[in-house]
Design an enzyme around this catalytic site. Structure first.
Site, mmCIF file in Angstrom:
data_model
loop_
_atom_site.group_PDB
_atom_site.id
_atom_site.type_symbol
_atom_site.label_atom_id
_atom_site.label_comp_id
_atom_site.label_asym_id
_atom_site.label_seq_id
_atom_site.Cartn_x
_atom_site.Cartn_y
_atom_site.Cartn_z
ATOM 1 N N THR A 1 8.928 13.685 -12.005
ATOM 2 C CA THR A 1 8.967 14.817 -12.958
ATOM 3 C C THR A 1 8.439 16.050 -12.207
ATOM 4 O O THR A 1 7.881 15.923 -11.109
ATOM 5 C CB THR A 1 8.047 14.574 -14.179
ATOM 6 O OG1 THR A 1 6.684 14.684 -13.744
ATOM 7 C CG2 THR A 1 8.274 13.229 -14.841
ATOM 8 N N THR B 1 5.005 15.826 -10.455
ATOM 9 C CA THR B 1 4.760 15.073 -9.220
ATOM 10 C C THR B 1 5.656 15.507 -8.059
ATOM 11 O O THR B 1 5.724 14.819 -7.043
ATOM 12 C CB THR B 1 4.974 13.561 -9.467
ATOM 13 O OG1 THR B 1 6.268 13.388 -10.047
ATOM 14 C CG2 THR B 1 3.929 12.979 -10.375
ATOM 15 N N LYS C 1 -7.944 10.625 -18.404
ATOM 16 C CA LYS C 1 -6.926 9.622 -18.731
ATOM 17 C C LYS C 1 -7.585 8.304 -19.139
ATOM 18 O O LYS C 1 -7.085 7.591 -20.010
ATOM 19 C CB LYS C 1 -5.990 9.391 -17.540
ATOM 20 C CG LYS C 1 -5.008 10.541 -17.299
ATOM 21 C CD LYS C 1 -4.033 10.713 -18.452
ATOM 22 C CE LYS C 1 -2.904 11.671 -18.149
ATOM 23 N NZ LYS C 1 -2.054 11.944 -19.318
ATOM 24 N N ASP D 1 5.669 22.091 -27.500
ATOM 25 C CA ASP D 1 5.372 22.439 -26.104
ATOM 26 C C ASP D 1 4.928 23.898 -26.059
ATOM 27 O O ASP D 1 5.261 24.683 -26.952
ATOM 28 C CB ASP D 1 6.625 22.246 -25.231
ATOM 29 C CG ASP D 1 6.297 21.956 -23.773
ATOM 30 O OD1 ASP D 1 6.468 20.800 -23.335
ATOM 31 O OD2 ASP D 1 5.847 22.891 -23.061
ATOM 32 N N TYR E 1 -8.853 14.537 -13.918
ATOM 33 C CA TYR E 1 -7.644 13.934 -14.502
ATOM 34 C C TYR E 1 -7.873 12.451 -14.803
ATOM 35 O O TYR E 1 -7.623 11.982 -15.915
ATOM 36 C CB TYR E 1 -6.497 14.122 -13.514
ATOM 37 C CG TYR E 1 -5.149 13.602 -13.964
ATOM 38 C CD1 TYR E 1 -4.338 14.358 -14.802
ATOM 39 C CD2 TYR E 1 -4.663 12.369 -13.519
ATOM 40 C CE1 TYR E 1 -3.072 13.893 -15.197
ATOM 41 C CE2 TYR E 1 -3.417 11.904 -13.898
ATOM 42 C CZ TYR E 1 -2.624 12.672 -14.737
ATOM 43 O OH TYR E 1 -1.383 12.216 -15.126
ATOM 44 N N ASP F 1 0.361 24.798 -28.600
ATOM 45 C CA ASP F 1 -0.610 24.548 -27.531
ATOM 46 C C ASP F 1 -1.475 23.390 -28.022
ATOM 47 O O ASP F 1 -2.249 23.546 -28.982
ATOM 48 C CB ASP F 1 -1.453 25.810 -27.273
ATOM 49 C CG ASP F 1 -2.457 25.598 -26.153
ATOM 50 O OD1 ASP F 1 -2.744 24.429 -25.802
ATOM 51 O OD2 ASP F 1 -2.974 26.607 -25.627
ATOM 52 N N VAL F 2 -1.349 22.236 -27.367
ATOM 53 C CA VAL F 2 -2.038 21.037 -27.873
ATOM 54 C C VAL F 2 -3.559 21.148 -27.821
ATOM 55 O O VAL F 2 -4.258 20.365 -28.455
ATOM 56 C CB VAL F 2 -1.599 19.739 -27.136
ATOM 57 C CG1 VAL F 2 -0.135 19.421 -27.388
ATOM 58 C CG2 VAL F 2 -1.905 19.792 -25.643
HETATM 59 N N1 LIG Z 1 4.737 12.179 -13.708
HETATM 60 C C1 LIG Z 1 3.891 11.195 -13.460
HETATM 61 O O1 LIG Z 1 3.928 10.579 -12.387
HETATM 62 C C2 LIG Z 1 2.884 10.788 -14.498
HETATM 63 C C3 LIG Z 1 2.158 9.607 -14.274
HETATM 64 C C4 LIG Z 1 1.226 9.198 -15.209
HETATM 65 C C5 LIG Z 1 1.008 9.947 -16.330
HETATM 66 N N2 LIG Z 1 1.720 11.096 -16.532
HETATM 67 C C6 LIG Z 1 1.434 11.856 -17.757
HETATM 68 O O2 LIG Z 1 2.621 12.005 -18.502
HETATM 69 C C7 LIG Z 1 2.527 13.186 -19.277
HETATM 70 C C8 LIG Z 1 3.790 14.030 -19.058
HETATM 71 O O3 LIG Z 1 3.847 14.405 -17.695
HETATM 72 P P1 LIG Z 1 5.201 14.790 -16.961
HETATM 73 O O4 LIG Z 1 5.164 14.127 -15.665
HETATM 74 O O5 LIG Z 1 6.350 14.596 -17.866
HETATM 75 O O6 LIG Z 1 4.922 16.340 -16.696
HETATM 76 P P2 LIG Z 1 5.821 17.660 -16.874
HETATM 77 O O7 LIG Z 1 5.092 18.722 -16.154
HETATM 78 O O8 LIG Z 1 7.234 17.367 -16.537
HETATM 79 O O9 LIG Z 1 5.749 17.918 -18.457
HETATM 80 C C9 LIG Z 1 4.563 18.263 -19.103
HETATM 81 C C10 LIG Z 1 4.898 19.153 -20.296
HETATM 82 O O10 LIG Z 1 3.660 19.429 -20.995
HETATM 83 C C11 LIG Z 1 3.701 20.790 -21.391
HETATM 84 N N3 LIG Z 1 2.354 21.311 -21.601
HETATM 85 C C12 LIG Z 1 1.417 21.622 -20.658
HETATM 86 N N4 LIG Z 1 0.309 22.112 -21.253
HETATM 87 C C13 LIG Z 1 0.559 22.112 -22.589
HETATM 88 C C14 LIG Z 1 -0.196 22.497 -23.719
HETATM 89 N N5 LIG Z 1 -1.443 23.012 -23.612
HETATM 90 N N6 LIG Z 1 0.354 22.351 -24.956
HETATM 91 C C15 LIG Z 1 1.629 21.874 -25.086
HETATM 92 N N7 LIG Z 1 2.379 21.503 -24.050
HETATM 93 C C16 LIG Z 1 1.854 21.606 -22.813
HETATM 94 C C17 LIG Z 1 4.425 21.503 -20.243
HETATM 95 O O11 LIG Z 1 4.932 22.779 -20.654
HETATM 96 C C18 LIG Z 1 5.515 20.494 -19.904
HETATM 97 O O12 LIG Z 1 6.692 20.734 -20.643
HETATM 98 C C19 LIG Z 1 1.253 13.900 -18.851
HETATM 99 O O13 LIG Z 1 0.218 13.603 -19.769
HETATM 100 C C20 LIG Z 1 0.957 13.275 -17.508
HETATM 101 O O14 LIG Z 1 -0.396 13.329 -17.185
HETATM 102 C C21 LIG Z 1 2.655 11.531 -15.649
#
Ligand SMILES: NC(=O)c1ccc[n+]([C@@H]2O[C@H](COP(=O)([O-])OP(=O)(O)OC[C@H]3O[C@@H](n4cnc5c(N)ncnc54)[C@H](O)[C@@H]3O)[C@@H](O)[C@H]2O)c1
Length: 257
Positions: A189, A192, A158, A39, A154, A62-63
């Site tokens: 999370t 959202t 996706k 992360d 986005y 950093d991904v």
């Molecule tokens: N929460 C939702 O409703 C939802 C729905 C569909 C898809 N998603 C997807 O699920 C995944 C996780 O989302 P989440 O809801 O857990 O979000 P979140 O914000 O809780 O967690 C995301 C994490 O990614 C890390 N991050 C951001 N940029 C980064 C980078 N460049 N390199 C490394 N780490 C990085 C952040 O520091 C954070 O810890 C995402 O890809 C999101 O698009 C989420």
């Protein structure tokens, strides 16, 4: 009781410091795996080490940077000799309609969501090919199938992650590597919070989600770890929608908000 025996398995989880990535790490650890949690949020990773124990290794990554993703794989191999599972989870969104979004925000979002997953797979799969085994799960989104007003960057990225997953399965099956995608609906999370905490916006979502609630991160993590388990040994190149039946009813009209 644990669902799986992942003792001795080594997993990479990106976005591990929060939300879905955290929940996937937690489930993997519960089932005996060792997790390299990657992360950008180094401070949170350090806190998690105390919470999750010695089998959780936080790696500042950093991904969107190829060198970081390569170093992450290298660290896993140097410390543990292999990578069995990889979960490409890290993501964020800068929204804006097609006419209004800045090119900078478009690039930020597509770079993180699509390029970040591509770089992860590139380095993870190179190692898995050497081992002739592995399983990768990419976290896409319901937005791969359903557009979101103001979310073109986005949703497009996706959708591309879903196809990248299928392409990965096609290219890597011959090396005994499976690649699948999870498409979550609304999940509670930090990503959202603005959707779930705004009363009228939340109501608009609930009108469309037949199960009338968002998922917990654990409800996304459990099907994710199923996909890397032996129980899913013939599942490859597929998309598992985990959305409380949301896709059957479509997206709320976010132009009203
Ligand atoms: N929460 C939702 O409703 C939802 C729905 C569909 C898809 N998603 C997807 O699920 C995944 C996780 O989302 P989440 O809801 O857990 O979000 P979140 O914000 O809780 O967690 C995301 C994490 O990614 C890390 N991050 C951001 N940029 C980064 C980078 N460049 N390199 C490394 N780490 C990085 C952040 O520091 C954070 O810890 C995402 O890809 C999101 O698009 C989420």
């Amino acid at each position: 009781m644990n669902a799986y025996t992942f003792d001795g398995k080594i997993a990479i989880v990106t976005g591990a410091a929060s939300g879905i990535g955290y929940a996937i790490s937690e489930q993997l650890l519960k089932n005996g795996a060792t997790v390299l949690g990657a992360d950008v949020n180094e401070e949170k990773l350090t806190q998690l080490k105390e919470e999750l124990g010695d089998s959780f290794i936080g790696v500042k990554t950093d991904v969107t940077k190829s060198a970081d993703q390569e170093a992450l794989v290298k660290q896993a191999v140097e410390q543990f000799g292999q990578i069995d599972f990889a979960f490409n989870v890290a993501g964020a969104n800068k929204s804006g309609t097609i006419t209004d979004i800045s090119e900078e925000d478009w690039r930020f979002t597509t770079d993180l969501i699509l390029h970040g997953v591509f770089l992860g797979m590139k380095h993870q799969a190179a190692q898995m090919k050497k081992q002739n085994q592995g399983a990768i799960v990419n976290i896409s989104s319901l937005n791969a199938h359903v557009p979101m007003y103001g979310g073109a960057a986005y949703a497009s990225a996706k959708s591309a992650v879903e196809m990248l997953t299928k392409n990965g399965a096609l290219e890597l099956a011959r090396y005994n590597i499976r690649v699948n995608a999870i498409l979550p609906g609304l999940v509670e999370t930090p990503l959202t919070t603005n959707f779930t905490e705004d009363k009228s916006l939340n109501e608009a979502f609930m009108e469309r989600i037949p199960m009338q609630r968002a998922a917990t991160p654990t409800e996304i993590a459990k099907p994710s770890i199923f996909l890397v388990s032996e129980d899913a040994s013939y599942i490859n190149g597929t998309s598992l929608v985990v959305d409380g039946a949301w896709e059957v009813s479509g997206y709320p009209d976010l132009s009203k908000f």
